[in-house]
Structure formats: C-alpha cells, structure tokens
Design a protein around this motif. Structure first.
Motif, PDB file in Angstrom:
ATOM      1  N   LEU A  50       0.814  -1.211   0.000  1.00  0.00           N
ATOM      2  CA  LEU A  50       0.000   0.000   0.000  1.00  0.00           C
ATOM      3  C   LEU A  50       0.850   1.265   0.000  1.00  0.00           C
ATOM      4  CD1 LEU A  50      -2.765  -0.936   2.606  1.00  0.00           C
ATOM      5  CD2 LEU A  50      -3.126  -0.502   0.174  1.00  0.00           C
ATOM      6  N   PHE A  51       2.103   1.141   0.424  1.00  0.00           N
ATOM      7  CA  PHE A  51       2.925   2.319   0.674  1.00  0.00           C
ATOM      8  C   PHE A  51       3.973   2.560  -0.408  1.00  0.00           C
ATOM      9  CE2 PHE A  51       1.239   1.024   4.785  1.00  0.00           C
ATOM     10  CZ  PHE A  51       0.743   2.216   5.281  1.00  0.00           C
ATOM     11  N   MET A  52       3.662   2.214  -1.635  1.00  0.00           N
ATOM     12  CA  MET A  52       4.587   2.500  -2.723  1.00  0.00           C
ATOM     13  C   MET A  52       4.524   3.999  -3.055  1.00  0.00           C
ATOM     14  SD  MET A  52       2.816   1.192  -6.258  1.00  0.00           S
ATOM     15  CE  MET A  52       3.967   2.199  -7.201  1.00  0.00           C
ATOM     16  N   PRO A  53       5.556   4.552  -3.708  1.00  0.00           N
ATOM     17  CA  PRO A  53       5.570   5.992  -4.007  1.00  0.00           C
ATOM     18  C   PRO A  53       4.317   6.465  -4.740  1.00  0.00           C
ATOM     19  CG  PRO A  53       7.725   5.048  -4.434  1.00  0.00           C
ATOM     20  CD  PRO A  53       6.805   3.899  -4.125  1.00  0.00           C
ATOM     21  N   LEU A  54       3.734   7.549  -4.239  1.00  0.00           N
ATOM     22  CA  LEU A  54       2.541   8.212  -4.751  1.00  0.00           C
ATOM     23  C   LEU A  54       1.248   7.445  -4.501  1.00  0.00           C
ATOM     24  CD1 LEU A  54       3.479  10.040  -8.079  1.00  0.00           C
ATOM     25  CD2 LEU A  54       3.627  10.850  -5.725  1.00  0.00           C
ATOM     26  N   SER A  55       1.290   6.380  -3.685  1.00  0.00           N
ATOM     27  CA  SER A  55       0.033   5.756  -3.273  1.00  0.00           C
ATOM     28  C   SER A  55      -0.830   6.791  -2.561  1.00  0.00           C
ATOM     29  CB  SER A  55       0.299   4.578  -2.322  1.00  0.00           C
ATOM     30  OG  SER A  55       0.932   3.515  -2.971  1.00  0.00           O
ATOM     31  N   VAL A  56      -2.129   6.767  -2.836  1.00  0.00           N
ATOM     32  CA  VAL A  56      -3.066   7.686  -2.185  1.00  0.00           C
ATOM     33  C   VAL A  56      -3.961   6.859  -1.271  1.00  0.00           C
ATOM     34  CG1 VAL A  56      -4.797   9.470  -2.528  1.00  0.00           C
ATOM     35  CG2 VAL A  56      -3.012   9.139  -4.237  1.00  0.00           C
ATOM     36  N   LEU A  84       0.591   2.472 -11.968  1.00  0.00           N
ATOM     37  CA  LEU A  84       1.789   3.044 -11.339  1.00  0.00           C
ATOM     38  C   LEU A  84       2.716   1.954 -10.819  1.00  0.00           C
ATOM     39  CD1 LEU A  84       0.185   5.712 -11.535  1.00  0.00           C
ATOM     40  CD2 LEU A  84       1.108   6.319  -9.305  1.00  0.00           C
ATOM     41  N   SER A  85       2.163   0.821 -10.455  1.00  0.00           N
ATOM     42  CA  SER A  85       2.997  -0.252  -9.922  1.00  0.00           C
ATOM     43  C   SER A  85       3.520  -1.191 -11.000  1.00  0.00           C
ATOM     44  CB  SER A  85       2.205  -1.061  -8.888  1.00  0.00           C
ATOM     45  OG  SER A  85       1.051  -1.643  -9.481  1.00  0.00           O
ATOM     46  N   LYS A  90       5.294   4.685 -16.037  1.00  0.00           N
ATOM     47  CA  LYS A  90       4.572   5.314 -14.934  1.00  0.00           C
ATOM     48  C   LYS A  90       5.231   5.022 -13.592  1.00  0.00           C
ATOM     49  CE  LYS A  90       0.059   5.455 -17.212  1.00  0.00           C
ATOM     50  NZ  LYS A  90      -1.392   5.165 -17.097  1.00  0.00           N
ATOM     51  N   ASN A  91       5.812   3.838 -13.457  1.00  0.00           N
ATOM     52  CA  ASN A  91       6.497   3.481 -12.218  1.00  0.00           C
ATOM     53  C   ASN A  91       7.699   4.389 -11.972  1.00  0.00           C
ATOM     54  OD1 ASN A  91       8.746   1.521 -10.805  1.00  0.00           O
ATOM     55  ND2 ASN A  91       6.678   1.148 -10.043  1.00  0.00           N
ATOM     56  N   VAL A  92       8.481   4.655 -13.011  1.00  0.00           N
ATOM     57  CA  VAL A  92       9.635   5.544 -12.879  1.00  0.00           C
ATOM     58  C   VAL A  92       9.183   6.984 -12.639  1.00  0.00           C
ATOM     59  CG1 VAL A  92      11.643   6.511 -14.076  1.00  0.00           C
ATOM     60  CG2 VAL A  92      11.167   4.064 -14.215  1.00  0.00           C
ATOM     61  N   LEU A  93       8.122   7.409 -13.320  1.00  0.00           N
ATOM     62  CA  LEU A  93       7.587   8.746 -13.093  1.00  0.00           C
ATOM     63  C   LEU A  93       7.148   8.923 -11.638  1.00  0.00           C
ATOM     64  CD1 LEU A  93       5.456   9.306 -16.324  1.00  0.00           C
ATOM     65  CD2 LEU A  93       7.466  10.627 -15.636  1.00  0.00           C
ATOM     66  N   ALA A  94       6.482   7.921 -11.090  1.00  0.00           N
ATOM     67  CA  ALA A  94       6.037   7.986  -9.691  1.00  0.00           C
ATOM     68  C   ALA A  94       7.237   8.076  -8.757  1.00  0.00           C
ATOM     69  CB  ALA A  94       5.181   6.762  -9.354  1.00  0.00           C
ATOM     70  N   LEU A  95       8.283   7.305  -9.040  1.00  0.00           N
ATOM     71  CA  LEU A  95       9.494   7.334  -8.214  1.00  0.00           C
ATOM     72  C   LEU A  95      10.151   8.711  -8.264  1.00  0.00           C
ATOM     73  CD1 LEU A  95      11.534   5.637  -6.527  1.00  0.00           C
ATOM     74  CD2 LEU A  95      12.733   5.171  -8.675  1.00  0.00           C
ATOM     75  N   PHE A  96      10.263   9.264  -9.460  1.00  0.00           N
ATOM     76  CA  PHE A  96      10.897  10.571  -9.641  1.00  0.00           C
ATOM     77  C   PHE A  96      10.091  11.685  -8.967  1.00  0.00           C
ATOM     78  CE2 PHE A  96      11.048  14.454 -12.307  1.00  0.00           C
ATOM     79  CZ  PHE A  96      12.360  14.825 -12.071  1.00  0.00           C
ATOM     80  N   LEU A 125      -2.134  10.462 -13.702  1.00  0.00           N
ATOM     81  CA  LEU A 125      -0.998   9.626 -14.089  1.00  0.00           C
ATOM     82  C   LEU A 125      -1.429   8.171 -14.195  1.00  0.00           C
ATOM     83  CD1 LEU A 125       1.968   9.272 -14.739  1.00  0.00           C
ATOM     84  CD2 LEU A 125       2.462   9.230 -12.283  1.00  0.00           C
ATOM     85  N   GLU A 126      -2.259   7.725 -13.280  1.00  0.00           N
ATOM     86  CA  GLU A 126      -2.763   6.352 -13.325  1.00  0.00           C
ATOM     87  C   GLU A 126      -3.598   6.106 -14.574  1.00  0.00           C
ATOM     88  OE1 GLU A 126      -3.946   2.438 -12.454  1.00  0.00           O
ATOM     89  OE2 GLU A 126      -2.299   3.620 -11.601  1.00  0.00           O
ATOM     90  N   LEU A 127      -4.398   7.078 -14.972  1.00  0.00           N
ATOM     91  CA  LEU A 127      -5.367   6.873 -16.048  1.00  0.00           C
ATOM     92  C   LEU A 127      -4.860   7.271 -17.428  1.00  0.00           C
ATOM     93  CD1 LEU A 127      -8.549   8.214 -14.205  1.00  0.00           C
ATOM     94  CD2 LEU A 127      -7.918   5.820 -14.581  1.00  0.00           C
ATOM     95  N   SER A 128      -3.853   8.151 -17.496  1.00  0.00           N
ATOM     96  CA  SER A 128      -3.407   8.689 -18.788  1.00  0.00           C
ATOM     97  C   SER A 128      -2.753   7.631 -19.662  1.00  0.00           C
ATOM     98  CB  SER A 128      -2.415   9.842 -18.567  1.00  0.00           C
ATOM     99  OG  SER A 128      -3.032  10.933 -17.942  1.00  0.00           O
TER     100      SER A 128
END
Length: 241
Positions: A50-56, A84-85, A90-96, A125-128
C-alpha cells in the motif's frame, strides 16, 4: 487521538528490523512521518504494497501534535494504482515525482489546494495513456504555483530573456549568469502554456527533454536553497527515447 485523513506517500526508509518510516503528505496535517511495521500477516490492512511511491491512502491515524513520529491504525487505497505499480514508465515517473515532493514539500500545516493538486495528478498519471513523456514537465511547472515561485508569465515577450533568479522575462541580458538565452526563453514560455489537457500535443527530442528537465530543476534549486540532486533523475533520462 484517532483521526481520519487521506495521505499521499512520498518516501519510505527503514527504521529498524521491524519498522519503516513512511513520509506522507496528508490532507489534515500536511507532511507527516508515520511508523509502519515492515512485516505483517496476510490479513493485515497495513500491507507494505500500500505504501509505494505516490500511493493515495485513506487512513485512520493516531496523531499526537507533540510527536515527530505517528502511527497508522488502518488504511486502504483511495483508488487502485495498478498502472503506477506495473507500467514501467509510470512506475519511474512515480518514483521521480515522489522524490521531488519529498525534497520540496516540508510544511507541517495542511494546504487543501496543494493536496487536491497532488491527488488529481496521481489520478491522471494512473489513467493517462497519452502524453506521458511530458507528464513530469507539467507536474513540476504546475507545482511551482503551490510553492509560491511560479514565474511571472505576464512578462513573456518576444526576443526576451528569462531571468531565472527573479522568475521574470526581461528585454536585456541580466547582470548574473542565471538566465536563459532567447531560444531557450521562447521554449520555456511555450512550456508554461502546457497542461495535462494538452501535453500530448507537445513533442521534444530526447536531448531537448533532458535539457528542459535540467533547467526546471535548476530553477527549483535557485529558489529552494536546500533542494538537492535528485537521484532518480538518471533513470528518468533513460526513458522516452
């Protein structure tokens, strides 16, 4: 005392063998550090996933105003972040982007406008599926509004120079080295008109995109003196060939 709040994961670091510290930007308290167990049973609602970068997350938290570390009692995702996961870009974008936010969002007071911007940006970001190569550029430039350092776009004019130190377009070369030449200034003025809605229509070469992100981060560094080098930037440069 127990409170309910939404929060966005910015960063995670090990605390000891059993716990991690999760830094989050919350709707109710601003930036907060939470102590979360690193290993949990299968039925736990505090799964590390649940706690990955940018998790809401929607959370019930034990928040004491005189403490630096707080506890999460219950949590669940506000919306799925499967892309994102699993999506490599998207995963790299979330990390950055989470690394940038961890470095610049320091306020321990809530800011509803900033939280709404971050929440909506993560959803997008999730939907685009179009314009991903420009998503981080739009995000970083829009974020400047909420940090109070957005450039003076009313000063944009042809054949001007962008004075990065003062955040304004000027007709003459500034008396310092922190400025963009005329072609760069024209390109930067164009970037300021880019949004999530139109980002798919902008196309840059890999070289130009690398230069753009370097200049944007330079602007951050000039106006936020404690802004460090972003470690995940090197990974970003490998994307969008």
């Amino acid at each position: 005392m127990l409170y309910k709040t939404r929060g966005i994961v910015l960063h995670s670091i090990p605390y000891n063998d059993k716990y991690s510290i999760i830094y989050m930007y919350t709707e109710s308290f601003g930036r907060v550090a939470y102590l979360v167990a690193r290993t949990r049973g299968k039925k736990s609602n505090l799964s590390r996933a649940l706690f990955m970068p940018l998790s809401v997350l929607e959370m019930e938290v034990d928040h004491k105003h005189n403490r630096d570390l707080h506890r999460v009692r219950e949590t669940k995702s506000c919306f799925p972040i499967n892309e994102l996961s699993s999506h490599p870009v998207k995963n790299v974008l979330a990390l950055f982007l989470s690394e940038v936010l961890f470095r610049v969002v320091k306020e321990t007071e809530p800011d509803a406008r900033l939280f709404d911007f971050l929440y909506q940006s993560v959803q997008l970001l999730e939907l685009s599926d179009k314009g991903l190569a420009n998503f981080h550029l739009v995000f970083l430039l829009r974020l400047l509004h909420y940090l109070g350092i957005f450039p003076n776009s009313e000063s944009i004019a042809q054949n001007s120079y962008f004075d990065m130190l003062n955040g304004v377009f000027v007709p003459e070369i500034p008396m310092h080295k922190h400025y963009l030449d005329k072609p760069e200034s024209d390109a930067f003025a164009t970037l300021l008109r880019m949004s999530y809605e139109n980002m798919a229509y902008y196309h840059f070469s890999r070289h130009d995109r690398t230069q753009i992100i370097q200049r944007i981060l330079e602007y951050y560094r000039l106006h936020l003196p404690e802004f460090p080098e972003i470690k995940s930037l090197a990974v970003m440069h490998t994307l969008f060939d």
